[in-house]
Structures are given as C-alpha cells and as structure tokens.
Scaffold this active site. Structure first.
Site, short mmCIF file in Angstrom:
data_model
loop_
_atom_site.label_atom_id
_atom_site.label_comp_id
_atom_site.label_asym_id
_atom_site.label_seq_id
_atom_site.Cartn_x
_atom_site.Cartn_y
_atom_site.Cartn_z
N SER A 79 0.83 -1.21 0.00
CA SER A 79 0.00 0.00 0.00
C SER A 79 0.85 1.25 0.00
O SER A 79 1.97 1.26 0.54
CB SER A 79 -0.87 -0.02 1.26
OG SER A 79 -1.43 1.26 1.51
N TYR A 89 -0.48 -0.15 10.11
CA TYR A 89 -0.82 -0.76 8.81
C TYR A 89 0.34 -0.59 7.83
O TYR A 89 0.77 -1.54 7.17
CB TYR A 89 -2.09 -0.10 8.28
CG TYR A 89 -2.53 -0.54 6.91
CD1 TYR A 89 -3.19 -1.75 6.73
CD2 TYR A 89 -2.32 0.26 5.79
CE1 TYR A 89 -3.61 -2.15 5.47
CE2 TYR A 89 -2.73 -0.12 4.53
CZ TYR A 89 -3.38 -1.33 4.37
OH TYR A 89 -3.80 -1.72 3.13
N LYS A 132 2.62 -3.61 6.28
CA LYS A 132 2.73 -3.82 4.82
C LYS A 132 4.20 -3.76 4.39
O LYS A 132 4.65 -4.54 3.57
CB LYS A 132 1.91 -2.77 4.07
CG LYS A 132 0.40 -3.00 4.13
CD LYS A 132 0.01 -4.25 3.36
CE LYS A 132 -1.49 -4.46 3.28
NZ LYS A 132 -1.85 -5.76 2.65
#
Lengths: 339, 339
Positions: B130, B158, B162
């Site tokens: 991402s 997050y 990732k």
C-alpha cells in the site's frame, strides 16, 4: 538504574557492559544521569570473568527466545530501565541457515518487543541494526554515497531481518510501547578474539591474526570498499542512542553510525605500516566466492549527518584503529617488533 | 492453472477473480499464457453469488491464519501456480487494534510465505502492499514527490506491517522459496458497496453515497492531497505484476502502482460536474481528527517510472473515474439526472 544487554557475553555486549560499569551512571533519553545498579547480560554463553566479578553484573545464560517466553521469569524485563538488544545470528550464518536467522533475528526481536509491551514499562530500547540493510545488486544498484534517507534494499537474509527489526522498533515506539532507537552498526574492526560466522569476520581477522603471528584469509580483492568503525566508536554510538533526548534523536528511522570509508587494500597497507611486511606476508589472498557475494553488496561510503549532529564521529584512520587494537590487546600481539 | 486469491471475497479480490475468469488464461512471470482451471477464494466471508456460480471458482471460508496452519488442508496451497495475497486488516482497524493488524497483516503474510516455502512449489506470489508505507511526519517530512526509490517511513501500524510484508516477500523471493512481487496499491476510488474500516474509506464514500442519494462524510479539508486509482487500474496493476517476466519486473523492491494526483476539493468538484450540486450538497464537511491524522501522512504525488515501463498508466481524470463507476454500478446510482 537496571540495564539488560542481550548478546551481553559477546564481544560488543561485554565491551558495552565494561564501558557502562566504568562510567557508573547513564542518562536515558535526555534525562539526568542515574547510577547503574545492575546490568543483566542475557546470552547463550557465560560472560567473561572480569564482568561476573563485578557485583553489579548478573548473567542469564540461555536462549533469548526461551528467556522471552511466557514461562520464563519476567523480573529482569520488568525492572529494566534500558535494554540494549545486541543478540543476533550473524550474516554468514543467516545466509547458510534461513530458519536460524528468522528465529534469532526476526522472532527474538519481535518477542522482546511484545514482552516489554505486555509489561507496560516503556524502557529505552537500543536495537543494534546493521549497514547490511544496504545491499547493492545488478537490478538495483546502490547510490555511490549512502545518506540518512537512502532506501535500504537488503541483499541478505540478515539484512532483511535487521531491517524488519528496525520497522518493528519504530512502530512499537510510535505506539508508545517502548522508547526505541535503532542504530546501524558499521563493519566493526578490529574485533579481538576468535572468528565468528559473520561474512565480515575477515575484516578483523586479516589484522588480528597476522598481529598474532598467524596466517589469515583475505578472501576479497584489494579494491573492495568497506565502511569500518572501531569497537570504541561503535560502543560510543550505541550509548549515545540511549542518551539522546527524543528531540535530539529525531525520526524513528534507524540511524547510520559514522564509519571510516576504506578498502581492503588500504587496510592491508595500514597493517604493513604498523607491523611491517612480516604481517602482510601472513595474508592468504585466496578469493572466497560465498563471502565475496555477501560483502560486495555492502556500501563503502556513508554520509551520516544525523550521527554527526549527535556528536558522533568516525575513526581518524585505519592505522589509528590498528594501533588502538595493539594498545588494548597486548597479549594478542605476538609478531616481533610491534609495539 | 490454479490460482489462489486471499481476501478473495472482498471488493478487490472478487473483481480480480472476475477479471481473471473473463480473460480465461494468465501468463505467469513471462511464460506463455495458460488456461485458468481453478480460482480458490480464501476469505472470512463467502464470495458473491456471481462468482460461486462459476464452476472454476472454489471458496474456502475461514480465517486465513487458520487456513495456513499445519492442521489445515495443504492441497490448495500445493496446487497453486499463482497466489494473489490481498487479505488484510485495513488501516483504521490496525491503528485502533494493534494486535489485529499484527495477526492479519504481519503474521498471516509470514505464515503464507512459510507455507509455500515448506511445499517447495515456488508459486508466483503477488503481495498487495500500500501507499501507506509512505508516511509524512514533522520529524521526517516526505519529499514533495515520491519516486520508486523513496525511503518509506510508515506512520501507521498498517503501513509498517505492509512494509515488513514487502521485506519478507523480497527475501523469500531472493532465496528462491517463492516468485514474489509486491505492488503498492494507491487509494482505490470509487469502491462500490459498504464502507469498510479503512481511514481512506471516505475517498470512495464521498462519491458513492451522494450518487446513491445518501449523505456522506468528507472529514478532511479540500486541499488534502490524495493519490487515487480506479478499481480497473488497480486490478490491471495487480495482474501485470503476475505476468511480467523477472527481467521486466526488475528489483525485488515493491512497485508503486500509477495514481492520479488529486485533492479532496477536486474530487468534490468532479462529483459536481458529473452529478450536479444536489450531489455535493450531500457532503458533510465535519472534520474527523482520527481520520485526518492518518490520511494527512500519506503522499499525494508519486512518480512511477517502473510502473510506466511495465505499460501501466494512471486514470486520465477523476471525472472519468466517477463516470466509470456510474457505468459499472447503475443500480447504486439513485440521484436523479445522473446518467
């Protein structure tokens, strides 16, 4: 103040412990210095006798992952104001044994962070990362000069595992679970003692063994660049990481410690200046493709603006580094005529 | 050819499955295209009915970590020629629930890689990372323009998870355990369906809900930059990652997919051009500090030379993206006068 050093019986861990014992107190993250009451050395091996003789030293001998398990005594972790996380499997080992590296470098670092998070004690945690996070490859050549914001593209499992550790430390710090600082250690030379499984081991061996009158492998070409730091400079950087205030430390990105850019050929020339042709005559220049493959991916020239701003500096010359080794390790120097 | 899509019942996973079924065959890593015999969708939720109606679709409903455990049936993993790993907990969830993110994004990705490594089948694995790996912070401002070699400094759990996933994929690939490619997805808009827990969810909701005649939150200022990609462009990028030969793909570093640089204000203006003032009148401009905190760390302008060289392009305009959504989702458009 209570301190834990993982890998505390290793060369750097033991030297860090000695330095901390000698200074007697430590400032953590910009706070006033406090006396060091205890340093717990966690290591698979027992610490050197000079350390265990000090009443402030406690040794926990065993596998780090075991010591971090829910079954193990949490007391040392709970009481720690600062943790220096130096325990690791080295580069050569990790390349040969993927699972060993994942367990020792990846899982253990994660377990350590989860341990202190669960205890909710927010210790200062200095994580020893490595210049091995930088890797050159044909598909993605490294820039000529590495800077503080250069993208690491590790080309070894060791480098990947260290880089993942940096990310974990950064996020556990951002979340307030720990006060983490990651420092990237350069190639430490001259390491005393026995060779270890690091691909970089010969950078010490090629100096240490001839000084002891022994033959030594020098398995890469003269022009191979290397970014070295003496043991003293390395320990300086590790301690500074614990001391700096948050504002001085700056971003959560790992900090490249200062290094002296040199080459294998220049190192050999410095050895000859210190110990004569008798020393360099002991070097075996047989190339080792496995070591070459790893070492040639590492950068040789690293600009360290952040480290400089923290007052850290590189060694003046490799000759000075060798002379420091000779001074510090008189018993290991056996070649006639070296003072 | 057998394919697994983790998160295969989600919006992107289901769309990827539909696209693959429609094209009927797939080229993997530069090899000749082969017919797709089976696509296994692994997801906590059951896939949409149009997919389960296709004889080539198999659904495995359950937690991904459970499906990757030693107890679970290894057959689908063993038979997979390609795995698209899209399953993830989203940014907002991971920021609110650290353990959820570590389990869903970190542990599951690691378990998936270890699973295929143990099977020794070397599938092509496309990992959906991402743009959230890039994070702006006062201590470490992002450069104005992100490039392929820009250092990610994630400012969310997050993003960290990732980024760690990318590192694992890179090293498992280097070691030859898997043929991995990581692609960084941009902010996908317009997503149809219900809002999810992503901090970026409103980038779709602010278009989708007004078109449905519903009020929608627009919780950040007009000038907030955002790098968007339509669902079609996103799926294109994911498939291209599986198709490209190693030489075309290049380095193991994750690839930034193309994106259209825009702002929340420009998105609202495009909505008004497509659907009139009646649409923008449905936007609630109440700031949400929690969402703002996450979204403002993401970059708005990303140069994607590598993606361009692979033939991938960004959407032409956000107005065109909205018109594509209207065309594809006629039943979801209820506002009078929108064609």
């Amino acid at each position: 103040m209570q301190i834990i050093i993982t890998g505390g019986a290793g060369f750097l861990g033991a030297r860090l412990a000695r330095t901390l014992l000698a200074q007697g107190s430590l400032s953590l993250a910009g706070a006033a210095a406090r006396p060091i009451e205890r340093i717990t050395l966690v290591d698979r091996a027992a610490p050197p006798a000079d350390l265990t003789a000090d009443a402030r030293i406690k040794a926990i001998t065993g596998d780090l992952n075991d010591q971090l398990s829910a079954q193990a005594d949490a007391t040392p972790w709970r009481e720690a104001d600062a943790i220096f996380h130096l325990a690791a499997a080295v580069s050569g080992e990790c390349e040969a044994d993927f699972d060993l590296g994942m367990r020792s470098n990846f899982a253990a670092t994660h377990a350590l962070l989860e341990r202190v998070r669960a205890l909710n004690t927010r210790p200062v945690l200095v994580f020893a990362s490595s210049l091995a996070v930088f890797g050159d490859s044909p598909e993605q050549p490294l820039p000529k000069v590495i800077e503080d914001h250069t993208l690491p593209t590790p080309q070894t499992s060791y480098g990947i595992q260290k880089f993942i550790g940096e990310q974990l430390v950064a996020d556990f710090t951002r979340k307030g679970f720990v006060r983490g600082r990651s420092v990237r250690l350069m190639t430490v030379s001259v390491r005393p003692g026995k060779p270890n499984g690091a691909a970089s081991g010969f950078f010490s061996g090629m100096i240490r063994e001839p000084l002891a009158g022994l033959r030594a492998a020098c398995p890469v070409p003269d022009e191979t660049p290397v970014a070295v730091a003496s043991p003293a400079r390395t320990i300086e950087g590790i301690i500074r990481a614990a001391e700096a205030s948050d504002a001085q430390w700056g971003p959560r990105t790992a900090l490249n410690l200062p290094s002296l850019p040199t080459t294998v050929g220049e190192m050999a020339a410095a050895l000859e200046r210190v110990a004569g042709k008798a020393a360099t005559a002991l070097l075996d220049r047989t190339p080792d493709p496995a070591i070459m493959r790893i070492v040639k991916t590492w950068p040789g020239r690293i600009e360290t603006a952040r480290a400089k701003a923290l007052g850290l500096a590189a060694d003046d010359s490799f000759e000075a580094v060798i002379r420091e080794y000779v001074r510090e390790n008189p018993d290991a120097v056996k070649l006639p005529g070296v003072a």
